[in-house]
Scaffold this motif. Structure first.
Motif, PDB file in Angstrom:
ATOM      1  N   GLY A 124       0.808  -1.328  -0.071  1.00 23.48           N
ATOM      2  CA  GLY A 124       0.016   0.074   0.131  1.00 23.48           C
ATOM      3  C   GLY A 124       0.824   1.178   0.034  1.00 23.48           C
ATOM      4  O   GLY A 124       0.483   2.299  -0.721  1.00 23.48           O
ATOM      5  N   ALA A 126       2.342   1.701  -3.242  1.00 23.78           N
ATOM      6  CA  ALA A 126       1.254   2.299  -4.451  1.00 23.78           C
ATOM      7  C   ALA A 126       1.060   3.844  -4.272  1.00 23.78           C
ATOM      8  O   ALA A 126       1.070   4.708  -4.863  1.00 23.78           O
ATOM      9  CB  ALA A 126      -0.064   1.363  -4.298  1.00 23.78           C
ATOM     10  N   THR A 169       1.775   6.897  -6.694  1.00 22.58           N
ATOM     11  CA  THR A 169       0.868   7.949  -7.100  1.00 22.58           C
ATOM     12  C   THR A 169       1.328   9.205  -6.795  1.00 22.58           C
ATOM     13  O   THR A 169       1.109   9.945  -7.709  1.00 22.58           O
ATOM     14  CB  THR A 169      -0.453   7.652  -6.129  1.00 22.58           C
ATOM     15  OG1 THR A 169      -0.974   6.264  -6.223  1.00 22.58           O
ATOM     16  CG2 THR A 169      -1.354   8.636  -6.338  1.00 22.58           C
ATOM     17  N   MET A 218      -2.498  -0.787 -10.894  1.00 19.07           N
ATOM     18  CA  MET A 218      -3.468  -0.768  -9.726  1.00 19.07           C
ATOM     19  C   MET A 218      -4.606  -1.193  -9.513  1.00 19.07           C
ATOM     20  O   MET A 218      -4.922  -2.075  -8.697  1.00 19.07           O
ATOM     21  CB  MET A 218      -3.496   0.661  -9.637  1.00 19.07           C
ATOM     22  CG  MET A 218      -4.209   1.181  -8.114  1.00 19.07           C
ATOM     23  SD  MET A 218      -2.963   1.279  -6.757  1.00 19.07           S
ATOM     24  CE  MET A 218      -2.379   2.741  -7.105  1.00 19.07           C
ATOM     25  N   SER A 268      -4.332  -5.058  -9.360  1.00 17.80           N
ATOM     26  CA  SER A 268      -3.909  -5.503  -7.884  1.00 17.80           C
ATOM     27  C   SER A 268      -5.137  -5.613  -7.045  1.00 17.80           C
ATOM     28  O   SER A 268      -5.453  -6.537  -6.187  1.00 17.80           O
ATOM     29  CB  SER A 268      -2.849  -4.609  -7.510  1.00 17.80           C
ATOM     30  OG  SER A 268      -1.765  -4.778  -8.513  1.00 17.80           O
ATOM     31  N   MET A 269      -5.935  -4.486  -6.897  1.00 21.81           N
ATOM     32  CA  MET A 269      -7.100  -4.445  -6.368  1.00 21.81           C
ATOM     33  C   MET A 269      -8.145  -5.313  -6.480  1.00 21.81           C
ATOM     34  O   MET A 269      -8.753  -6.017  -5.635  1.00 21.81           O
ATOM     35  CB  MET A 269      -7.646  -2.686  -6.683  1.00 21.81           C
ATOM     36  CG  MET A 269      -6.997  -1.870  -6.030  1.00 21.81           C
ATOM     37  SD  MET A 269      -7.510  -0.063  -6.489  1.00 21.81           S
ATOM     38  CE  MET A 269      -8.772  -0.143  -5.142  1.00 21.81           C
ATOM     39  N   GLU A 315     -13.433  -3.444 -11.124  1.00 22.57           N
ATOM     40  CA  GLU A 315     -12.931  -3.256  -9.760  1.00 22.57           C
ATOM     41  C   GLU A 315     -13.810  -2.775  -8.513  1.00 22.57           C
ATOM     42  O   GLU A 315     -13.867  -3.234  -7.467  1.00 22.57           O
ATOM     43  CB  GLU A 315     -11.688  -2.285  -9.822  1.00 22.57           C
ATOM     44  CG  GLU A 315     -10.972  -1.996  -8.470  1.00 22.57           C
ATOM     45  CD  GLU A 315     -11.539  -0.755  -7.951  1.00 22.57           C
ATOM     46  OE1 GLU A 315     -11.643  -0.922  -6.510  1.00 22.57           O
ATOM     47  OE2 GLU A 315     -12.136   0.082  -8.427  1.00 22.57           O
ATOM     48  N   CYS A 322      -4.811   1.919  -1.499  1.00 20.87           N
ATOM     49  CA  CYS A 322      -4.974   2.060  -3.244  1.00 20.87           C
ATOM     50  C   CYS A 322      -6.253   3.113  -3.319  1.00 20.87           C
ATOM     51  O   CYS A 322      -6.161   3.804  -4.275  1.00 20.87           O
ATOM     52  CB  CYS A 322      -5.382   0.738  -3.746  1.00 20.87           C
ATOM     53  SG  CYS A 322      -3.895  -0.317  -3.807  1.00 20.87           S
ATOM     54  N   ASN A 323      -7.168   3.075  -2.424  1.00 22.22           N
ATOM     55  CA  ASN A 323      -8.366   3.770  -2.630  1.00 22.22           C
ATOM     56  C   ASN A 323      -7.738   5.411  -2.420  1.00 22.22           C
ATOM     57  O   ASN A 323      -8.133   6.153  -2.784  1.00 22.22           O
ATOM     58  CB  ASN A 323      -9.511   3.544  -1.855  1.00 22.22           C
ATOM     59  CG  ASN A 323     -10.225   2.488  -2.336  1.00 22.22           C
ATOM     60  OD1 ASN A 323     -11.167   2.726  -3.104  1.00 22.22           O
ATOM     61  ND2 ASN A 323     -10.072   1.121  -1.963  1.00 22.22           N
ATOM     62  N   SER A 353      -5.027   6.605  -3.059  1.00 25.09           N
ATOM     63  CA  SER A 353      -4.041   6.798  -4.105  1.00 25.09           C
ATOM     64  C   SER A 353      -5.113   7.257  -5.220  1.00 25.09           C
ATOM     65  O   SER A 353      -4.763   8.306  -5.855  1.00 25.09           O
ATOM     66  CB  SER A 353      -3.126   5.674  -4.513  1.00 25.09           C
ATOM     67  OG  SER A 353      -2.340   5.410  -3.594  1.00 25.09           O
ATOM     68  N   ARG A 407     -14.081   6.921  -3.535  1.00 18.82           N
ATOM     69  CA  ARG A 407     -13.172   6.492  -2.962  1.00 18.82           C
ATOM     70  C   ARG A 407     -12.680   6.906  -1.523  1.00 18.82           C
ATOM     71  O   ARG A 407     -12.189   5.901  -0.659  1.00 18.82           O
ATOM     72  CB  ARG A 407     -11.845   7.214  -3.874  1.00 18.82           C
ATOM     73  CG  ARG A 407     -11.669   6.776  -5.187  1.00 18.82           C
ATOM     74  CD  ARG A 407     -11.538   5.305  -5.433  1.00 18.82           C
ATOM     75  NE  ARG A 407     -11.604   4.798  -6.548  1.00 18.82           N
ATOM     76  CZ  ARG A 407     -11.622   3.368  -7.100  1.00 18.82           C
ATOM     77  NH1 ARG A 407     -11.487   2.504  -6.179  1.00 18.82           N
ATOM     78  NH2 ARG A 407     -11.690   3.076  -8.312  1.00 18.82           N
TER      79      ARG A 407
END
Length: 641
Positions: A355, A358, A362, A394, A397-398, A472, A582-583, A585, A627
């Motif tokens: 994380g 990522a 970002t 990204m 991966s999610m 996603e 990730c969210n 980012s 997000r």
């Protein structure tokens, strides 16, 4: 028809449960002649009297049954149907109050939306000052209501107020407090901007940030100390007060979205004009006088970096207040208000590392995109291609992380929790509702890529990126809802993968933290059995252990028993942390200006500039909210695992 009422002792045949129809011989033996109508009335009356008395009251409805007098039976008959009528109509006043207050709040928002549309059209008769005056009046009314509510609760300190422990958590309120601090900084910049131009701008531009700052401070206090309250007094009036607060924050959110979108759209037009694509008209909003200080330009440019935080603050506050509105008059199930177990962070390595990687990537992508998109045509295309490639990695991966979590949940076979929980229900609805914006934007991009005549280097990466956005969010929504609706394992039940401690157990929880072997005999009865302690002692850390009767293995003081790790829970926690980062980012990129949907030109070629910018003005704010709301929901998932 006469009613004969009698209550029989538990050892009587009539003290047993009614198991089947037709009636037993015991009832017929007592002189009750059952017909279909009397049978129906019998069931209704039986239900009402069981609720009232907590026992089984047998009612025989027949003119041949023994009765003390016809008048007493008539009164009893009227009581029964009065109770039935009240039961059927008890929710009507509450529903009426919900509908009336909901319509009131909706019309407040529609008035503000009408003013914003007129301002967006640049109608000279409707200016920004009118919208700010309307919002200031709404904030003032909310301040009056919050002050009245806080003073009323202060006078009722002796009376216990029911609270919904699921309404919010400390970390959510802490995050909102941080967003509120950034909003206060933005209000300070607005005040400084007004001071520099006060000779040629309306006084409303100075009053609004002052009122907004006072409103923010009071609202944060309200969120910390009263947002969990379940209101049971002055319900109709309080419904209007809470819904007024909900739609006031929604209006402030819409106003912030409109201002931020207008600023970004002007920058986008300026970029297109500089690159020679179109000669678009740029709306200038600067006052027609000189600034009296040297900081006006700094205040003006800094405002738009703080708008994303102010926007998220208002939409989250409106969601929490809506949960409070739904809780008005609600009866809380005390069995669902138990305190949660402490969340352990043991085994958290892979999720946080990936994380943070990522998140760092970002920030690098954001800096490169902003610096390259305003330069030459080749660098502009390379910046857009770089964004789509990074987004594809990204999102893949999610998707893999969310799918892995769903597989683990399916393998556990734990039933879903179907209890009533307004906060959890709102989470689900907001996830689906806010997904619509990016889904719509993605399908528009798919249509544009397939039908476009031009063939830029990022054409097919845009197509893959759009499909992955849809997939996603589909997988992540399923993972979050599956996690929030899973029943938490009982405190008395150990995880099946964990062996039970054979010699010592805790009298408060089977999931107690490791102990050091000291056994307190203070809470043992003479027959060496354990006595349960109170929750207050458990919360203060006084957890007492008792040894079992046939224990043969001695435990030395100071030796700690290490509980074996639960691999599934560790994987789920790492997945939740990774998805949180990730969210964050994917929120940072569009919030601070990385929006290739404006710059790639494919959608604009297919739909036209005005239609496509309208789609983006609708979809991007919803995507930003999705997000940030996903971050909050995933943190709740992390705490529940």
């Amino acid at each position: 028809m006469h009613v004969w009422h009698s209550t029989y002792p538990s050892e009587s045949p009539l003290g047993t449960r009614l198991r089947a129809w037709p009636p037993s011989d015991a009832l017929i033996a007592h002189g009750c002649d059952f017909t279909p109508l009397s049978a129906l009335l019998f069931v209704l009356a039986l239900t009402l009297t069981m609720v009232e008395h907590g026992g089984l009251d047998i009612m025989c409805l027949n003119k041949y049954c023994n009765s003390s007098s016809s008048s007493s039976s008539s009164e009893q008959d009227n009581k029964i149907f009065s109770k039935l009528r009240l039961t059927l109509s008890g929710d009507y006043p509450r529903k009426n109050a919900e509908i009336l207050s909901g319509q009131y709040g909706t019309n407040l928002l529609l008035i503000g939306a009408a003013l914003m549309l007129a301002i967006a059209h640049h109608d000279p008769s409707v200016r920004e000052e009118h919208l700010l005056s309307f919002a200031t009046c709404l904030m003032l009314l909310q301040l009056v209501w919050m002050t009245w509510y806080i003073l009323l609760r202060g006078r009722q300190k002796n009376s216990r107020t029911e609270r919904d422990v699921h309404a919010t958590t400390c970390w959510i309120r802490g995050g909102l407090t941080l967003l509120a601090l950034l909003s206060l900084i933005m209000d300070g910049f607005r005040i400084g901007y007004y001071v520099g131009y006060q000779s040629c701008v309306s006084a409303v531009l100075g009053v609004f940030p002052v009122m907004h700052a006072a409103h923010t401070i009071a609202q944060v206090h309200f969120l910390w100390f009263h947002i969990k309250d379940v209101i049971k007094s002055f319900e109709t009036f309080e419904r209007f007060g809470v819904i007024h607060a909900v739609f006031t924050n929604l209006l402030l959110w819409c106003s912030g979205v409109m201002s931020e979108t207008e600023h970004f759209l002007n920058n986008h037009k300026r970029r297109l004009t500089a690159l020679g694509y179109e000669n678009l008209t740029i709306e200038h909003s600067e006052p027609k006088c000189n600034c009296t200080t040297s900081t006006c330009s700094m205040f003006s440019s800094s405002l738009y970096y703080l708008y994303p935080f102010n926007i998220e603050y208002h939409i989250f506050v409106s969601a929490l207040l809506f949960v409070m509105w739904k809780n008005i008059g609600r009866t809380i199930d005390l069995s669902s208000t138990q305190k949660r177990l402490v969340t352990k962070t043991q085994g958290l390595t892979l999720g946080p590392v990936l994380g943070l990687l990522a998140l760092a990537s970002t920030i690098g992508i954001l800096v490169v995109y902003i610096t390259h998109v305003e330069k030459t045509h080749q660098m502009w295309q390379s910046a857009i291609s770089m964004f789509y490639i990074f987004g594809i990695v990204m999102l893949v991966s999610m998707c893999l992380a969310g799918a892995s979590g769903l597989v683990i949940y399916r393998a556990n076979h734990i039933p879903l929790d179907t209890s009533k929980n307004p906060s959890r229900q709102l989470d689900m609805e907001l996830l689906f509702g806010s997904s619509i914006g990016s889904w719509f934007m993605s399908w528009c991009s798919v249509v544009a890529v397939i039908s476009a005549d031009s063939n830029p280097p990022y054409r097919w990466t845009n197509l893959i990126f759009s499909f992955l956005i849809v997939l996603e969010k589909y997988v992540q929504n399923l993972f979050i809802i599956e996690s929030l609706y899973r029943q938490q394992e009982s405190r008395e039940r150990q995880d099946p993968e964990l062996p039970a401690a054979p010699e010592i157990f805790s009298v408060t929880s089977s999931l107690a933290p490791p102990y050091n072997g000291i056994i307190s005999r203070t809470y043992q009865t003479p027959d060496r059995t354990c006595v349960t302690i109170d929750n207050e002692q458990e919360e203060s850390g006084q957890v007492y252990q008792c040894e079992r009767k046939h224990s043969e293995v001695p435990l030395d003081v100071g030796n700690k028993i290490v509980t074996p790790r639960n691999i599934k829970r560790q994987i789920l926690k790492n997945i939740a942390v990774f998805l949180i980062m990730c969210n964050i980012s994917l929120w940072i990129l569009p919030a601070f200006g990385c929006r290739p949907q404006y710059d790639n030109g494919l959608e604009q070629e297919t739909f036209g500039f005005s239609i496509w910018t309208t789609v983006l003005n609708f979809a991007i704010p919803l995507n930003l909210f999705y997000r940030m709301h996903s971050v909050a929901s995933l943190f709740e998932v992390f705490c529940r695992v």
